[in-house]
Scaffold this motif. Structure first.
Motif, PDB file in Angstrom:
ATOM      1  N   GLN A   1       0.732  -1.171  -0.033  1.00 61.22           N
ATOM      2  CA  GLN A   1      -0.090   0.102  -0.009  1.00 61.22           C
ATOM      3  C   GLN A   1       0.745   1.252   0.201  1.00 61.22           C
ATOM      4  OE1 GLN A   1      -3.652  -0.243   0.000  1.00 61.22           O
ATOM      5  NE2 GLN A   1      -2.789  -2.151  -0.782  1.00 61.22           N
ATOM      6  N   GLY A   2       2.055   1.174  -0.142  1.00 61.75           N
ATOM      7  CA  GLY A   2       3.104   2.297  -0.096  1.00 61.75           C
ATOM      8  C   GLY A   2       3.344   2.723   1.143  1.00 61.75           C
ATOM      9  N   ALA A   3       3.970   3.948   1.294  1.00 65.79           N
ATOM     10  CA  ALA A   3       4.498   4.334   2.566  1.00 65.79           C
ATOM     11  C   ALA A   3       3.758   5.721   3.276  1.00 65.79           C
ATOM     12  CB  ALA A   3       6.201   4.614   2.531  1.00 65.79           C
ATOM     13  N   ASP A   4       3.107   6.223   2.448  1.00 65.20           N
ATOM     14  CA  ASP A   4       2.506   7.455   2.868  1.00 65.20           C
ATOM     15  C   ASP A   4       1.408   7.332   4.126  1.00 65.20           C
ATOM     16  OD1 ASP A   4       3.633   8.711   0.569  1.00 65.20           O
ATOM     17  OD2 ASP A   4       1.898   8.669  -0.642  1.00 65.20           O
ATOM     18  N   LYS A   5       1.648   8.212   5.212  1.00 63.72           N
ATOM     19  CA  LYS A   5       1.050   8.104   6.452  1.00 63.72           C
ATOM     20  C   LYS A   5      -0.409   8.689   6.046  1.00 63.72           C
ATOM     21  CE  LYS A   5       4.688   8.338   9.567  1.00 63.72           C
ATOM     22  NZ  LYS A   5       5.227   9.029  10.921  1.00 63.72           N
ATOM     23  N   PRO A   6      -1.296   8.094   6.767  1.00 62.18           N
ATOM     24  CA  PRO A   6      -2.885   8.796   6.364  1.00 62.18           C
ATOM     25  C   PRO A   6      -3.043  10.050   7.244  1.00 62.18           C
ATOM     26  CG  PRO A   6      -2.910   6.913   8.202  1.00 62.18           C
ATOM     27  CD  PRO A   6      -1.334   6.834   7.242  1.00 62.18           C
ATOM     28  N   GLU A   7      -3.826  10.850   6.420  1.00 62.40           N
ATOM     29  CA  GLU A   7      -3.907  12.319   7.128  1.00 62.40           C
ATOM     30  C   GLU A   7      -4.589  12.137   8.477  1.00 62.40           C
ATOM     31  OE1 GLU A   7      -3.181  15.258   6.319  1.00 62.40           O
ATOM     32  OE2 GLU A   7      -2.094  14.283   4.255  1.00 62.40           O
ATOM     33  N   PRO A   8      -4.300  12.985   9.528  1.00 60.46           N
ATOM     34  CA  PRO A   8      -4.997  12.811  10.852  1.00 60.46           C
ATOM     35  C   PRO A   8      -6.359  12.952  10.791  1.00 60.46           C
ATOM     36  CG  PRO A   8      -3.576  14.471  10.738  1.00 60.46           C
ATOM     37  CD  PRO A   8      -3.322  13.800   9.533  1.00 60.46           C
ATOM     38  N   ALA A   9      -7.265  12.136  11.419  1.00 63.78           N
ATOM     39  CA  ALA A   9      -8.763  12.473  11.486  1.00 63.78           C
ATOM     40  C   ALA A   9      -8.981  13.787  12.133  1.00 63.78           C
ATOM     41  CB  ALA A   9      -9.399  11.379  12.251  1.00 63.78           C
ATOM     42  N   ASP A  10     -10.233  14.464  11.840  1.00 63.50           N
ATOM     43  CA  ASP A  10     -10.419  15.517  12.435  1.00 63.50           C
ATOM     44  C   ASP A  10     -10.792  15.220  13.955  1.00 63.50           C
ATOM     45  OD1 ASP A  10     -10.085  17.218  10.256  1.00 63.50           O
ATOM     46  OD2 ASP A  10     -12.047  16.913   9.347  1.00 63.50           O
ATOM     47  N   THR A  11     -10.708  16.062  14.717  1.00 61.09           N
ATOM     48  CA  THR A  11     -11.015  15.893  16.348  1.00 61.09           C
ATOM     49  C   THR A  11     -12.040  17.240  16.778  1.00 61.09           C
ATOM     50  OG1 THR A  11      -9.053  16.906  17.006  1.00 61.09           O
ATOM     51  CG2 THR A  11      -8.973  14.624  16.937  1.00 61.09           C
TER      52      THR A  11
END
Length: 416
Positions: free
Chosen positions: A406-416
């Protein structure tokens, strides 16, 4: 900013915290659980239960079950279980010098030293009547001056046989002074510390979070279900069991008697991230403050877990996966032990210092468990046929699809 529509994102209201404190404070050592079940939980259940609900009591132990649809064995039955029994110490013998030698049960001997306790003594002249002795402390060595160098340095520990209760007895006939009180081998002793708010926001600490917290959660789920108008297709059994600390025997009786289709055990879990000295064990990093825990493995039903996890995600309730291996270590095993065909899992909340006088928890994790279970019950009630749902939809690993890198990019943080 906290979302007031999501209680698990807000501080626990004072009346709710007071109920939790009263449940946790009830003196209910193994075999003597009625102070919690009959003294606190039974009247609490009766204060909100709709007219058609029924409270069931048992002969062999002080467990109770609040039943939403008594007699309706055609409905899908969900049993939610907390256990009321607390680990205890017990009088073993009385020494000539007035020392009361005690068994330490499930405590590490070293965590007991110097702590105040309450001894519950059955009146020898009136069996079944109990008296309370306060002001004693648990001791082992007396003073550092009497310890050898290995004990002073910590290289040598304390054996359980060294533990005794000191009632400050002095003067003549010391053993007789204790015997005159009616203290006898077998009397129960529990730690004496009430639940208090902690220093950090939304924390609390004290003795016996294990497992008054599970009973509190079970009771609060019952109240929320009642306030929401109950259920139609699901018969919910809000169970408060006994004897969990000596082998999960009480919940086995409840499952055997009532034969649920699903079991959700509610019990404390460990904050492995904060636990000292276990880094090389590579434990799952469960952490206080990050939501309720959900057992994966052992007898935990993947189908039931799927519904819980999906419901939690839809509601925005934080959840942590707990890896339990061959045994949940909780009343989630009740159906297996009672040879009852049911789906089961275990829900918890990470605490610190389990089986000590300073067990520590986070109220928002507890609230997350309460609302996750409540919404899960409602999701089960919304199924067209809960029985068929679980009979027909066992996971098929032979139908698993391929997964590629799936690659190495980290997912964007979820809105809190």
């Amino acid at each position: 900013m906290s979302d007031t529509r999501k209680p698990w994102n807000s501080p626990m209201p004072a009346p709710q915290f007071d109920l939790m404190r009263r449940i946790l404070s009830a003196p209910s050592p193994v075999g003597l659980e009625a102070a919690m079940t009959y003294g606190v939980l039974k009247p609490h259940f009766e204060s909100f239960a709709p007219a058609g609900w029924q409270l069931r009591q048992f002969m062999g132990h002080a467990g109770v079950v609040l039943d939403t649809h008594p007699g309706r064995d055609d409905l899908f039955k969900v049993m939610i279980i907390g256990h009321a029994d607390k680990i205890r110490m017990q009088v073993r013998s009385i020494g000539e010098d007035g020392k009361i030698w005690i068994n330490t049960d499930s405590f590490l001997p070293g965590v007991l030293i110097g702590h105040e306790v309450t001894l519950f003594s059955e009146d020898p002249e009136a069996p079944g009547s109990y008296r309370r002795i306060e002001g004693g402390t648990v001791e082992a060595l007396g003073a550092i001056h009497f310890s050898d160098m290995a004990q002073r340095s910590g290289e040598k520990g304390i054996k359980k046989e060294q533990i005794y209760l000191d009632l400050q007895i002095h003067g003549e006939n010391k053993k007789q002074q204790v015997e005159n009180l009616g203290v006898r081998p077998g009397d129960s002793i529990i730690l004496d510390r009430a639940i208090r708010h902690g220093f950090s926001p939304d924390t609390f600490y004290g003795a016996y979070l294990d497992n008054g917290l599970g009973c509190f959660v079970t009771a609060e789920v019952a109240r929320l279900i009642a306030e929401a108008g109950g259920t139609e297709q699901v018969r919910v059994l809000f169970a408060i069991a006994s004897y969990e600390e000596i082998g999960r025997l009480g919940s086995r009786v409840l499952a055997g008697e009532l034969r649920p289709d699903a079991i959700i055990a509610v019990d404390v879990n460990h904050d492995y991230t904060a636990a000292p000295g276990i880094g090389d064990r590579r434990m799952q990093p469960l952490e206080m403050g990050k939501g309720f825990t959900l057992s994966v493995g052992a007898i935990a039903s993947e189908q039931l877990n799927r519904i819980i996890e999906t419901t939690a995600r839809e509601q925005g309730i934080p959840v942590q996966r707990d890896i339990v291996g061959p045994d949940t270590g909780t009343d989630g095993m009740a159906g297996v032990l009672a040879a009852v065909d049911c789906v089961a899992t275990s829900i918890g909340f990470p605490i610190r210092n389990m089986h000590t006088i300073s067990e520590t928890g986070y109220t928002r994790d507890v609230l997350a468990a309460i609302h996750a279970i409540t919404h899960t019950v409602q999701a089960l009630d919304a199924l067209s046929d809960p029985h068929r749902e679980f009979r027909d939809n066992h996971p098929r690993l032979d139908q698993a699809g391929p997964l590629v890198h799936q690659g190495a990019d980290k997912p964007e943080p979820a809105d809190t």
